[in-house]
Design a protein around this motif. Structure first.
Motif, PDB file in Angstrom:
ATOM      1  N   UNK A   1      16.587 -36.533 -20.082  1.00 20.76           N
ATOM      2  CA  UNK A   1      16.630 -37.836 -19.399  1.00 20.76           C
ATOM      3  C   UNK A   1      15.496 -37.954 -18.373  1.00 20.76           C
ATOM      4  N   UNK A   2      15.222 -39.187 -17.957  1.00 16.53           N
ATOM      5  CA  UNK A   2      14.077 -39.448 -17.066  1.00 16.53           C
ATOM      6  C   UNK A   2      14.150 -38.613 -15.791  1.00 16.53           C
ATOM      7  N   UNK A   3      15.364 -38.420 -15.283  1.00  9.68           N
ATOM      8  CA  UNK A   3      15.504 -37.691 -14.013  1.00  9.68           C
ATOM      9  C   UNK A   3      14.954 -36.275 -14.124  1.00  9.68           C
ATOM     10  N   UNK A   4      15.184 -35.651 -15.260  1.00 11.75           N
ATOM     11  CA  UNK A   4      14.666 -34.295 -15.429  1.00 11.75           C
ATOM     12  C   UNK A   4      13.144 -34.296 -15.367  1.00 11.75           C
ATOM     13  N   UNK A   5      12.551 -35.268 -16.069  1.00 11.65           N
ATOM     14  CA  UNK A   5      11.096 -35.408 -16.030  1.00 11.65           C
ATOM     15  C   UNK A   5      10.615 -35.632 -14.599  1.00 11.65           C
TER      16      UNK A   5
END
Lengths: 663, 663, 663
Positions: free
Chosen positions: C580-584
């Motif tokens: 998910x974007x948060x990990x990125x």
């Protein structure tokens, strides 16, 4: 004839896809894995006859010799499912034509009109050559005709001409056609044979009697197409058995007629790998296997069995969970498969099916799935002798009919009404109760069954009615559902109260009906328990039958919904509505007690039981087709065939766990 | 001319569908049921002319004689909606062609190009023969042209040629075409007539002026097609009236032009039987009836009325709830139908419409529905004399236009914006208030109305504007909504502030607009009450008008959303947005008080009121079109026409209950 | 050559759409508004050559003279996107043909086959005439080729022949074609060149190697089509620059090859106006601008910029919120646009694009949007000199490839797996962190970047691998994701463990994979924080890499999901799943710190930052692309270019507020 009843494992292999240097390592590894049988060549036409009349069999000789060297047996496919480009370019009549006149151009496969003269001619030629060359080959034991017959509704000139002849042969005169199809409605009467064509595009609908006969014509076309192949094979290779690999059900196909000419039926089995379908896949899979066993009412083959994630023009599915490949192969055997051939040895590196994964990935590094398959092969080989010749002997049958399905597809009855889904629901209820169940053609003899369930007998003729009545008269319990007796066999509504010709045995009369579709209504049984119902509500007048459930709402609240009638020595139930699965479960459980049906009681959710019986004994299969570990209560001590140890009390089945017990 | 204004009941009957031995029992039962009229033969071409020129009228003679013997009157259909197979095979130009070049092959019906020379020729021939044979037949009283005209957007060569001629006749030169259609955009200019074709496939869109004229051309083609038939009938059968059965609205069809040549309009009325649509079906049904009455601004026929569950290529609907058949027939009469013909006497046993149920099921056992119909026939026959000659006299009109609809369909304005749905919403609000309402062509004179609602007057010409202005100047109250005045009549945007030519009478100027689509925004009235709005927001500058509602959100919060302008002796409202039904209800209720509109107050949900008035008195119809029992408060005592008893106080209407009161 | 690097504003204007009397008032108002450039004539073929060979340039002369008189510069379009009707009628080979054989008839535009001989010939003729006539015209500065190239997958005879030649040129022999495409699968081998055609209809799928080469052929066709035009323009108008206006991404188009022949790339920018898309539109817009800047790795033009609500065959969008037009124009400049041309001056009153609103409405009354545009023009003109020559200099790049996209479209990997959406997600994470990012062709040199992100490198060849390895070896940080190294460049699966040729630099081996599709699974980082993942799970064996995240569920729970490998002086990350974007965000933020990446920290939601740098200084753009007022914490004092005042501390940005600060 070579035997086809060994309980054994196989793989699908395409020597033509791989550099010849890989053949021997591959075949050696198959041998080590425990594989006994290989299917080859069903898509190899362009390699066997690269240009017209230029037959190239040497490569196949070398491959077959290698199989023989490693003691593997071979089933050959006739290559007609993939006519090569030189053929379709030279003879475009090979290609099917859609109702709107557009051509089904070559792309992947299946680009073949069953009535194409060119395909019949060139197909026969290469099959003859193949048969002649390999009739005596020591590795070859049998043939698969074509691949996964399916209905394309071809509308080419050849089909048009053939359809006209078919209609003429059936009805003789146009007057008879007009009468039997009721073409007078909307001025559709034919005055000249050349006015009669296959159904062409544009109109949102067509005469349903005409459409049903067009389906029948196509079914016959498939059979005739296969017969031409079988005639050659029988003549040249009398020692070889013949099979065909059916695929996912329901198909618009007369499987029973196709199967009649075969020695053994086969199925391509790809259970859905998604955990979101875990509650339904094991049961729809069980139904598919039972349907296949019913084609010839004998054991069968799996010609393609799930080996990895399928994917192609559609996104890939989930990879099979550990144990899933093994468990579903055992499910196939548990329900009557003798030989199980996994598709495919290794994933293709080119072509449209690259991501329809085999046992080995593109990397050619053997992995988890091959390891699981190897375990499976060894288990099967160990049990093979004991299981050989065993069969399922069930006391319950569900009647199935491609004709009923076709007619109900032509005219949808109510929103949510689906013939095959209705069968699925009933079959699932039976299976969850631990009761074995055959699924057979509507027209089969019913001797030996205690309970026969016959849903949605929409089209009827005397033969069907007599078969059912005779069964009940002789003491059988017959369950019939709504939308029965609606039509004659030509798809014309009968002019008598429903269930028409079944009124006598059911002892009820349908006063009127309400197509409730996807609305949820209520029925109540004699104990006052409510159950949901959908799709359809017949408002019943029991003539001599007894009501056992009543509608709980709407303007027919309190009128009978389900009845039972004493008929001869037996009983006939009539379901005026589509009751939820729970109602079926309760009713069938009571029936099981009443009739003393053989049953494995206490199955936890997700576990299936079946029994294969033969001269060597009876064997109980318990399969956990779920991702959860479960406890199965055993009623007594058993010996496990897998490790020869004793099982009793609470049997723990791991996710996708398998048990085979000697009864 | 034979009369067509009796208030009476009929059925659709197809002698050619049944064994001749059934005719007399059927007709006898019709007679007993109370039926007065039968429609026949509109789909019987293949039976009337089985091969070219081979006319077979004897069977129809016998049927008509039987009808006459039982004193039933007959309306004959011209059979052109179902060209027989010998005709379409010999003359494929009869068949319509889709934009992509594919043919609409015969299947069910409607396979007819209105511009086909062959169809015109062979159609005229058989109509001439029929007219000649039956002009003097004592049973025959009138004709129905074809069946359910609809737009097919045919693209055949004949249509292409005819369209080119139509454009040439309208515009004279290509320069004029290019100018009036604005073809310069995207290099679409025509330099030679042969470049101009009907809209062919491929492109996702086309020039909207061109598309609108193509629609007009097709409307004219239908009219011309009908005119050819009417000319024959008028000449040969001067004593027979002529009608046509329109079906579900909205249709892309110029109903007003088709209707202009008829003596009386007819409608095929199939209200949805589903309880899930119970809140909308009675109102959309009321609108359909009002639209039909508006075609000729006089009473009309129902040529096909719901008699059982419809079903065909679609799944069957719910069976009509007890009382539903009767109640909807009374609704038709209440809104101006004189003769109501039920479709059909008995369900067909063959053909694609087997499950479009008649009054009697396939079994031919009379059941609940026929019993209800019989009660209905007797009631109607009892009231017939009193109701004869009565008509609805309404003070409110909604303006409708197939041209506005066509143009708005060609270029969707905003997500959720739907011309006819907008009319539905307004009509529903009016109907729920107990106010009678006409729905008439935009170009009709407006004398006699107190309030005229004209939604979405997208295309305008001087005639329309003057008609509206004159109405308001003379004291009328005119309600105009957004997307008005956008275009000239050729679908070209006007170069002036909106509402364009309506700026003068509305007294507002649209500064800019916001297509909010399916988003829900808010307007607030002078009392501070909020209402939802959707679809569109005009940001208004009142020039001389007074604002009466303002936007409650977005960057135009606080700017006017609805205005009213004093204009001559009248008032003009402008709705810059699509307000929810509740806002319309409040505003219209205030208007009703202010203008003293005739109204039946206090209608409970699901009940409709209307009044037919004539020399014999005024009659109030109260119809409960719901499945719930309701109480209608009566303002005074009335005598019921149904049982001649007095009704007063709280009138209880059972589910689908009907009351007819003498005012 | 005339300059194309001025920072300035323009409009699209169609003199041919308006009465000539309106030209001068229009142009005068443009001048007053602050416009510097006008694009004309790209759809005017039917006006420039109304019939074959009949050239009519006088009207255009007069228009160009007027522009020159008001000191406006002109970009001319070549008119080949809208072949006139005389051409398509006379030479139907101009029209594209669908796979099913149907023709794409003229309707709106884009009805042109890139391989049509007639179109090439007549197109070249008129371009030559235009070039000759206007090469010396003082107003004209450059050309736009055609309009919005797109892929139509034409299947006409010309394309068939050209494709066959293209394949022959690429592979030489059919043996090589069969080998490189792997046609042996399903008997698809070609034995004669005439068997090889473009992909025709009917089959649900085709060989993926064949399909990919067909795409390449079409890309080359577009390039060749453009080259023929450019050759003329370069020869006749050596002083004029050449551009092309690309439109919405992703396109199946080789933008890099099309761009290679251009002097400057252009983009048609229509950000979605809906508040419901407010969280994604600004970021997908930023990506589109970065993609355009990457076409030639230099500044670019906007040739069409949003000026009002778009609408056409689709419902209209919301009108641009106050400030939106200005803010998005500034966003274009902030990300490398020099000239921004708004589409269009005034909405068309006719034709299919009537509701694709211009700056001025049909009414021709200047309103809110023109006022906002005028303010914008004045601002841009004021800043123009300072910004001239400035460019974005980013340290991060995302690699993009039309080939990867095409191959992944041909064979969808997993439900929800979308190559361009995956790029969007990563680009959004980078942008929200306030880090500038280039998006460039996969095959571009990577010097100067610190971090390179290369998602889904499905197809690989040695050149790509070496480029990536060299970057990492030299000290770069490379991020690679799953589905990399799957295929060779001909779309054939590689026979080695994944990530195939990237195994060396990533230091991992994919043991097996699980296409989880839209299911949500979990990964856990070293700190134990869980993140969602979807689409795909590679089960990784780190060979020399270090795991940094592990799967948190399913049968591979605890196995590595993300790894990092030291490689030369750099590092290579491998993402086995779609996090998910948060990990990125977390990972990229850590990387930014570690590598000292230039970054504007603390951006509130909805605000974007970018920097243009040149000889005249560096300029920070802060854009609030939301409807909410926000506070941006400034790390120090800046001077604003908009009003020359000092900004510091908490900078308030109103809805759609813009700030340009001198660094």
């Amino acid at each position: 004839m070579k035997r086809y009843d060994h309980v054994q494992m196989g793989v699908d292999y395409y020597p033509e896809h791989w550099d010849e240097s890989m053949w021997e390592p591959d075949i050696k590894l198959m041998k080590e894995t425990g594989v006994k049988v290989v299917r080859v060549a069903e898509f190899a036409w362009s390699r066997l006859e690269p240009t017209e009349g230029n037959y190239q069999f040497e490569w196949l000789d070398r491959a077959l010799n290698l199989f023989h060297q490693y003691d593997l047996q071979v089933v050959m496919g006739t290559p007609t499912a993939t006519p090569p480009r030189w053929l379709t370019t030279k003879f475009p009549d090979v290609l099917p034509v859609f109702a709107n006149g557009e051509t089904f151009h070559p792309g992947v496969r299946g680009h073949r009109c069953y009535n194409s003269t060119s395909l019949r001619e060139y197909g026969s030629r290469i099959i003859l050559r193949l048969a002649e060359r390999y009739s005596e080959h020591p590795a070859v034991i049998g043939w698969q005709t074509d691949n996964e017959f399916g209905m394309l509704d071809c509308h080419c000139d050849a089909c048009n001409t053939a359809f006209r002849a078919w209609v003429q042969a059936k009805y003789g005169t146009l007057d008879e056609v007009n009468a039997e199809w009721g073409t007078v409605v909307w001025s559709g009467e034919y005055s000249d044979w050349n006015e009669l064509t296959v159904p062409l595009g544009g109109s949102p609908h067509q005469n349903p009697s005409f459409l049903l006969d067009f389906q029948r014509f196509q079914w016959d076309s498939v059979v005739a197409f296969q017969t031409a192949q079988i005639n050659i094979l029988r003549m040249i290779c009398p020692e070889h058995f013949i099979t065909h690999n059916f695929h996912s059900y329901p198909q618009r196909l007369d499987m029973y007629a196709v199967g009649a000419d075969l020695d053994v039926a086969a199925f391509d089995y790809y259970p859905n790998t998604s955990p979101t379908k875990q509650d339904t896949t094991p049961y729809s899979g069980a139904l598919s296997l039972d349907v296949t066993r019913g084609i010839k009412r004998q054991n069968f083959w799996i010609m393609e069995q799930l080996s990895g994630s399928p994917g192609c023009w559609m996104p890939m599915w989930r990879t099979p969970y550990p144990g899933l490949i093994r468990a579903y192969a055992w499910q196939a055997i548990a329900r009557g498969a003798d030989t199980v051939v996994h598709f495919r040895w290794r994933s293709a590196i080119s072509g449209a099916e690259q991501f329809w994964h085999g046992l080995i990935d593109h990397s050619n590094v053997p992995g988890r799935r091959l390891a699981e398959f190897t375990q499976l092969c060894h288990e099967v080989n160990r049990l093979s002798d004991k299981l050989q010749g065993t069969m399922l002997k069930n006391e319950v049958a569900i009647l199935h009919s491609h004709e009923e399905k076709a007619a109900l597809d032509i005219q949808p009855q109510a929103e949510g009404f689906d013939y095959y889904e209705n069968i699925k629901q009933i079959h699932r209820a039976v299976t969850k109760l631990g009761i074995g169940c055959d699924v057979i053609d509507l027209r089969q003899p019913l001797d030996g069954y205690k309970v026969v369930i016959a849903p949605n007998l929409y089209l009827l003729d005397e033969e069907i009615v007599r078969n059912l009545e005779d069964f009940a008269l002789a003491g059988g319990t017959l369950l019939i559902t709504n939308r029965s007796g609606v039509k004659n066999i030509n798809n014309i509504a009968v002019m008598q109260p429903l269930p028409g010709q079944l009124s006598y045995c059911t002892g009820v009369e349908v006063l009127e009906y309400d197509p409730i579709g996807v609305e949820t209504h209520v029925i109540v049984d004699a104990e006052g328990n409510p159950y949901e119902c959908t799709q359809w509500c017949d408002i019943l007048r029991p003539v001599v039958a007894q009501p056992i459930a009543w509608y709980g709402d709407d303007f027919y609240r309190g009128t009978p919904a389900v009845t039972v009638n004493s008929f001869g020595k037996g009983q006939v139930y009539y379901f005026g509505t589509h009751a939820e699965e729970k109602y079926w479960s309760v009713l069938l459980e009571n029936l099981a007690k009443e009739k003393g049906l053989l049953r494995f009681e206490g199955l936890p959710n997700g576990v299936q039981a079946s029994v294969r019986t033969g001269d060597q004994g009876s064997f109980l299969f318990l399969l956990n087709l779920s991702r959860e570990s479960v406890i199965v209560p055993l009623p007594r001590e058993y010996s496990s065939l897998l490790d020869n140890k004793i099982r009793s009390g609470e049997l723990q089945l791991e996710p996708y766990g398998v048990e085979v017990l000697e009864i």
